[in-house]
Design an enzyme around this catalytic site. Sequence first.
Site, mmCIF file in Angstrom:
data_model
loop_
_atom_site.group_PDB
_atom_site.id
_atom_site.type_symbol
_atom_site.label_atom_id
_atom_site.label_comp_id
_atom_site.label_asym_id
_atom_site.label_seq_id
_atom_site.Cartn_x
_atom_site.Cartn_y
_atom_site.Cartn_z
ATOM 1 N N ASP A 278 35.346 46.259 31.172
ATOM 2 C CA ASP A 278 35.723 46.880 32.318
ATOM 3 C C ASP A 278 35.615 48.441 31.974
ATOM 4 O O ASP A 278 36.542 49.250 32.640
ATOM 5 C CB ASP A 278 37.297 46.598 32.736
ATOM 6 C CG ASP A 278 37.323 45.056 33.002
ATOM 7 O OD1 ASP A 278 36.318 44.694 33.476
ATOM 8 O OD2 ASP A 278 38.454 44.523 32.862
ATOM 9 N N LYS B 30 30.941 49.734 33.692
ATOM 10 C CA LYS B 30 29.534 49.326 33.632
ATOM 11 C C LYS B 30 28.841 49.408 34.862
ATOM 12 O O LYS B 30 27.762 49.978 35.182
ATOM 13 C CB LYS B 30 29.258 48.190 32.870
ATOM 14 C CG LYS B 30 29.715 48.096 31.331
ATOM 15 C CD LYS B 30 29.585 46.717 30.772
ATOM 16 C CE LYS B 30 30.587 46.008 31.193
ATOM 17 N NZ LYS B 30 31.723 45.988 30.999
ATOM 18 N N GLY C 213 33.162 41.207 36.261
ATOM 19 C CA GLY C 213 33.249 41.964 37.555
ATOM 20 C C GLY C 213 32.869 43.389 37.362
ATOM 21 O O GLY C 213 33.754 44.028 36.623
ATOM 22 N N HIS C 214 31.823 43.559 38.148
ATOM 23 C CA HIS C 214 31.193 44.958 37.878
ATOM 24 C C HIS C 214 31.392 45.917 39.260
ATOM 25 O O HIS C 214 31.084 45.093 40.382
ATOM 26 C CB HIS C 214 29.914 44.980 37.517
ATOM 27 C CG HIS C 214 29.644 44.542 36.001
ATOM 28 N ND1 HIS C 214 28.422 44.289 35.347
ATOM 29 C CD2 HIS C 214 30.672 44.201 35.226
ATOM 30 C CE1 HIS C 214 28.767 43.971 34.173
ATOM 31 N NE2 HIS C 214 30.020 43.760 33.876
ATOM 32 N N ARG D 73 23.212 21.675 23.135
ATOM 33 C CA ARG D 73 22.133 20.936 24.014
ATOM 34 C C ARG D 73 22.309 19.857 24.895
ATOM 35 O O ARG D 73 21.876 18.838 24.904
ATOM 36 C CB ARG D 73 21.279 20.584 22.778
ATOM 37 C CG ARG D 73 20.424 21.743 22.155
ATOM 38 C CD ARG D 73 20.155 21.546 20.463
ATOM 39 N NE ARG D 73 21.218 21.527 19.545
ATOM 40 C CZ ARG D 73 21.096 20.591 18.741
ATOM 41 N NH1 ARG D 73 19.947 19.839 18.202
ATOM 42 N NH2 ARG D 73 22.247 20.538 17.834
ATOM 43 N N GLN E 155 30.890 42.500 29.723
ATOM 44 C CA GLN E 155 31.957 42.283 28.781
ATOM 45 C C GLN E 155 31.913 43.656 28.077
ATOM 46 O O GLN E 155 31.751 44.628 28.489
ATOM 47 C CB GLN E 155 32.090 41.354 27.813
ATOM 48 C CG GLN E 155 32.631 39.804 28.656
ATOM 49 C CD GLN E 155 31.233 39.124 29.330
ATOM 50 O OE1 GLN E 155 30.421 39.145 28.918
ATOM 51 N NE2 GLN E 155 31.589 39.020 30.582
ATOM 52 N N GLY F 276 42.053 39.568 39.176
ATOM 53 C CA GLY F 276 43.254 40.307 39.665
ATOM 54 C C GLY F 276 44.372 40.511 38.609
ATOM 55 O O GLY F 276 45.438 40.976 39.127
ATOM 56 N N ASP G 278 39.323 61.310 34.800
ATOM 57 C CA ASP G 278 40.238 61.902 35.725
ATOM 58 C C ASP G 278 41.643 60.908 35.867
ATOM 59 O O ASP G 278 42.517 61.497 36.347
ATOM 60 C CB ASP G 278 39.657 61.442 37.198
ATOM 61 C CG ASP G 278 39.143 59.878 37.618
ATOM 62 O OD1 ASP G 278 38.457 59.291 36.566
ATOM 63 O OD2 ASP G 278 39.611 59.317 38.542
ATOM 64 N N SER H 285 32.207 60.657 33.887
ATOM 65 C CA SER H 285 32.653 59.876 35.343
ATOM 66 C C SER H 285 33.964 60.380 35.480
ATOM 67 O O SER H 285 34.958 60.490 34.560
ATOM 68 C CB SER H 285 32.522 58.537 34.960
ATOM 69 O OG SER H 285 33.095 58.137 36.439
HETATM 70 P P1 GDP Z 1 32.969 46.980 34.645
HETATM 71 O O1 GDP Z 1 33.396 45.571 34.482
HETATM 72 O O2 GDP Z 1 32.788 47.647 33.338
HETATM 73 O O3 GDP Z 1 31.796 47.279 35.390
HETATM 74 O O4 GDP Z 1 34.184 47.680 35.253
HETATM 75 P P2 GDP Z 1 34.956 47.398 36.478
HETATM 76 O O5 GDP Z 1 34.390 47.319 37.659
HETATM 77 O O6 GDP Z 1 35.759 45.848 36.117
HETATM 78 O O7 GDP Z 1 36.209 48.178 36.513
HETATM 79 C C1 GDP Z 1 36.311 49.584 36.394
HETATM 80 C C2 GDP Z 1 36.802 50.137 37.565
HETATM 81 O O8 GDP Z 1 37.077 51.526 37.368
HETATM 82 C C3 GDP Z 1 36.362 49.732 38.833
HETATM 83 O O9 GDP Z 1 37.242 49.747 39.718
HETATM 84 C C4 GDP Z 1 35.361 51.271 39.259
HETATM 85 O O10 GDP Z 1 35.077 51.504 40.603
HETATM 86 C C5 GDP Z 1 36.523 52.181 38.596
HETATM 87 N N1 GDP Z 1 35.896 53.370 37.776
HETATM 88 C C6 GDP Z 1 34.765 53.648 37.388
HETATM 89 N N2 GDP Z 1 34.346 54.564 36.988
HETATM 90 C C7 GDP Z 1 35.424 55.420 37.137
HETATM 91 C C8 GDP Z 1 36.098 56.764 36.959
HETATM 92 O O11 GDP Z 1 35.382 57.665 36.403
HETATM 93 N N3 GDP Z 1 37.338 57.031 37.570
HETATM 94 C C9 GDP Z 1 38.040 56.029 38.204
HETATM 95 N N4 GDP Z 1 39.072 56.863 38.709
HETATM 96 N N5 GDP Z 1 37.435 55.047 38.485
HETATM 97 C C10 GDP Z 1 36.393 54.702 38.108
HETATM 98 P P1 IMO Z 2 33.226 42.866 32.405
HETATM 99 O O1 IMO Z 2 31.838 42.505 32.316
HETATM 100 C C1 IMO Z 2 36.982 42.189 30.730
HETATM 101 C C2 IMO Z 2 37.944 38.370 28.829
HETATM 102 C C3 IMO Z 2 38.938 37.358 29.133
HETATM 103 C C4 IMO Z 2 39.252 36.729 28.054
HETATM 104 C C5 IMO Z 2 38.183 36.609 27.125
HETATM 105 C C6 IMO Z 2 37.341 35.362 27.309
HETATM 106 O O2 IMO Z 2 33.782 43.008 33.834
HETATM 107 O O3 IMO Z 2 33.739 43.917 31.591
HETATM 108 P P2 IMO Z 2 35.915 34.012 29.148
HETATM 109 O O4 IMO Z 2 36.088 33.891 30.706
HETATM 110 O O5 IMO Z 2 34.641 35.168 28.779
HETATM 111 O O6 IMO Z 2 35.668 32.784 28.332
HETATM 112 O O7 IMO Z 2 37.426 34.883 28.578
HETATM 113 O O8 IMO Z 2 37.274 37.664 27.817
HETATM 114 N N1 IMO Z 2 36.786 38.754 29.577
HETATM 115 C C7 IMO Z 2 36.592 40.043 30.130
HETATM 116 N N2 IMO Z 2 37.542 41.084 30.255
HETATM 117 N N3 IMO Z 2 36.115 42.300 31.425
HETATM 118 C C8 IMO Z 2 35.095 41.190 31.471
HETATM 119 O O9 IMO Z 2 33.765 41.250 31.873
HETATM 120 C C9 IMO Z 2 35.372 40.243 30.830
HETATM 121 N N4 IMO Z 2 34.722 38.949 30.697
HETATM 122 C C10 IMO Z 2 35.704 37.982 30.101
HETATM 123 O O10 IMO Z 2 39.773 37.954 29.834
HETATM 124 O O11 IMO Z 2 40.177 37.356 27.330
HETATM 125 MG MG MG Z 3 34.697 44.460 34.894
#
Ligand code: GDP
Ligand code: IMO
Ligand code: MG
Length: 433
Positions: free
Chosen positions: A13, A16, A40-41, A140, A221, A299, A330, A416
Amino acid sequence: MTCVVIVGTQWGDEGKGKVVDYFAGKADIVVRFSGGNNAGHTVVVKGKKYAFHLMPCGAVRGKQLIIGNGVVVDPKVLLEEIELLKKDGITPKLSISERAHVIFPYHGTLDELEEQFKGKMKAGTTKRGIGPCYEDKAGRFGLRMCDIVNKEMLKEKIEHLFKLKEKQIQVYGGKFDFTKEQLIEEYTAYGAKLKSCVGDVNLSLNKAIDEGKKVLFEGTQGTMLDIDHGIYPVGTSCNVIAGAACTGAGVGPTKIDTVVGLAKAYVSRVGEGPLPTELLDETGEYIRKKGAEFGTTTGRPRRVGWLDMPALKYACRVNGINWLAITKLDVLAGLEKVKICTAYTIDKKVLEDIPSSCELLSRCKPVYKEMKGWKGFAEGQAEGVAKNGFDELPKELKDYVAEVSKLSNTSPCLISIGPGREETIILKDVFGK
Ligand code: GDP
Ligand code: IMO
Ligand code: MG
């Protein structure tokens, strides 16, 4: 530069989605190579928010998209994402590796049951069946995309596997809720819908690279969740570091030109396991609220903490990071003081490097360097601030970036300061020379 890999340096998170969408502007192809719909991107363009779980984030820019063999695909989720995009007027140009493994409903059931069985040792998974699907791949027992697009093959394999899956679920005291016929019917339908996208994508991908096409590999991840290099056993079930772009897409390491590491200005963690810099006080609450740190996939509220330099330095090492993208600066704005964890102490000894053992890490106490905080930008001002460029940012923010850069021995390529595409400052074009 033609092949650029983007990876998370923390516990996921890091932003990415946003950064991949940004750099996808210059790319021809965007490739997912790891994970599944545990990811979740988020991409935000002109206030419109897209949340992707399987679809590569280059979708918003209409780029060519590839789901590589290293991904585990839940076809139901993927088809939903395709439909959602179509509603927004985007028909994704998607190809899926026939070698990618497929998530079945029994994987989700086993994910829940395994977590229950592990009790205190659980990782707090996303319960999407990711771990059990990779278990089947390594054992497998897995079914791949090439199997679900072939009705006879699917039927034969399900007939064979069914008893085993039923038994596995019963071992954990669970109930097997599916009939063979249901599974065959459901997955035959998914196969039929996805058939035109499924193929030997690694052939076309390598050809495109040889022709000089620009390829962006979208990590999932974060390094601390990698099955080998993360904090075992509380991470995910596959490799997510930059090297996984090669194995998860079928591209040789000599083809990768650049690795961009993504670091949030602080860290967050969904799920269990040690997080040495975790903030359990009102500062943590402030960051969680301001940064909207709630899981994109489940969530769940994310645990947050100060930037962890031993973890970041480690990520730079195992990924071979050339450039750093720093997000969410920010969010820390408005705090009087900000901190960077520069080392840990354990039993009165100072540790500069992150230990590999989960037990040791859970006993690590952070050593902090304190820095002056910076003023926030008024609501809706971040885009304008970004346009003015890096030099015009508050001095304290620039000092923070310089310190992160110095301590991690990497230079920033992207800063960012908001979730939106335009709330971004570029310091180095990663596809440039
Ligand atoms: P990812 O899994 O690495 O793609 O990240 P997520 O999308 O799960 O979570 C990142 C969250 O931060 C999302 O809600 C983005 O819209 C938000 N985000 C990304 N860059 C920034 C930033 O520079 N500032 C703020 N306030 N939010 C950001
Ligand atoms: P993105 O790509 C944050 C965490 C889960 C758990 C562990 C194993 O959005 O950054 P799994 O379901 O993969 O077997 O869970 O890894 N986890 C993440 N945490 N961002 C993710 O993906 C994650 N994908 C898995 O919360 O601790
Ligand atoms: Mg994410």
